[in-house]
Design a protein around this motif. Structure first.
Motif, PDB file in Angstrom:
ATOM      1  N   ALA A 155       0.826  -1.212   0.000  1.00 14.32           N
ATOM      2  CA  ALA A 155       0.000   0.000   0.000  1.00 14.32           C
ATOM      3  C   ALA A 155       0.858   1.258   0.000  1.00 14.32           C
ATOM      4  N   PHE A 156       2.001   1.215   0.638  1.00 15.62           N
ATOM      5  CA  PHE A 156       2.875   2.375   0.692  1.00 15.62           C
ATOM      6  C   PHE A 156       3.316   2.791  -0.708  1.00 15.62           C
ATOM      7  N   ALA A 157       3.706   1.814  -1.514  1.00 12.53           N
ATOM      8  CA  ALA A 157       4.157   2.114  -2.877  1.00 12.53           C
ATOM      9  C   ALA A 157       3.010   2.688  -3.707  1.00 12.53           C
ATOM     10  N   LEU A 159       1.824  -3.324  13.804  1.00 13.83           N
ATOM     11  CA  LEU A 159       1.578  -3.552  12.375  1.00 13.83           C
ATOM     12  C   LEU A 159       0.756  -2.414  11.770  1.00 13.83           C
ATOM     13  N   HIS A 160      -0.233  -1.956  12.504  1.00 12.38           N
ATOM     14  CA  HIS A 160      -1.072  -0.861  12.022  1.00 12.38           C
ATOM     15  C   HIS A 160      -0.254   0.411  11.810  1.00 12.38           C
ATOM     16  N   LYS A 161       0.555   0.757  12.792  1.00 11.44           N
ATOM     17  CA  LYS A 161       1.367   1.973  12.688  1.00 11.44           C
ATOM     18  C   LYS A 161       2.355   1.868  11.527  1.00 11.44           C
ATOM     19  N   ARG A 162       2.919   0.698  11.329  1.00  7.94           N
ATOM     20  CA  ARG A 162       3.941   0.528  10.295  1.00  7.94           C
ATOM     21  C   ARG A 162       3.329   0.461   8.893  1.00  7.94           C
ATOM     22  N   TYR A 193       2.179   4.175   7.941  1.00 11.31           N
ATOM     23  CA  TYR A 193       3.483   4.380   7.306  1.00 11.31           C
ATOM     24  C   TYR A 193       4.491   5.049   8.231  1.00 11.31           C
ATOM     25  N   GLN A 194       4.439   4.715   9.517  1.00 11.50           N
ATOM     26  CA  GLN A 194       5.371   5.316  10.465  1.00 11.50           C
ATOM     27  C   GLN A 194       6.723   4.609  10.419  1.00 11.50           C
TER      28      GLN A 194
END
Length: 138
Positions: free
Chosen positions: A13-15, A98-101, A105-106
């Motif tokens: 999702a980040f990409a 996992l949610h934060k990462r 995107y932390q």
């Protein structure tokens, strides 16, 4: 699925998000350029040609908006899959990491500071969370 494949899936999702942000910048550039086109009116048949420039600019803007829309749909599917994977983890602290990462995107340092853990302990818990997901997938 291996741990590396799971990480890649969680990071997907980040990409997509970054690609959408780049598309938004391009869309804004197209809109800025289109706003600089000044229509000129002429009594001569065929006009002055600015009508075609405006039409081309608008077509590019619509194309860019359509691309963004399709990428947003892909992002929503990816985020749904990531949320479903994270939801399989029973421990709320592991789920939070996992949610934060992968959804917020932390960076690791920020997650560790927020949870008042060391960077190493946060990574250890992350590995434990990934193992919990993999175990549920079997």
């Amino acid at each position: 699925m291996t741990k590396d494949e799971l990480k890649k899936k969680l990071r997907s999702a980040f990409a997509i998000q970054k690609q959408i942000e780049a598309e938004y910048v391009e869309l804004q550039n197209l809109r800025d350029n289109a706003s600089r086109i000044t229509p000129a009116y002429s009594l001569a048949p065929g006009g002055s040609g600015t009508g075609q420039r405006i039409e081309n600019a608008m077509a590019k803007i619509v194309d860019a908006e359509n691309i963004i829309q399709s990428e947003m749909e892909i992002l929503m599917v990816a985020l749904g899959e990531i949320r479903a994977l994270i939801a399989t983890v029973d421990d709320p602290v592991l789920r939070l990491i996992l949610h934060k990462r992968y959804l917020c995107y932390q960076k690791w340092e920020q997650i560790a500071a927020d949870l008042n853990y060391t960077w190493v302990h946060t990574h250890r818990l992350h590995g434990k969370a990934l193992n919990a997901i993999l175990k549920k997938m079997l």
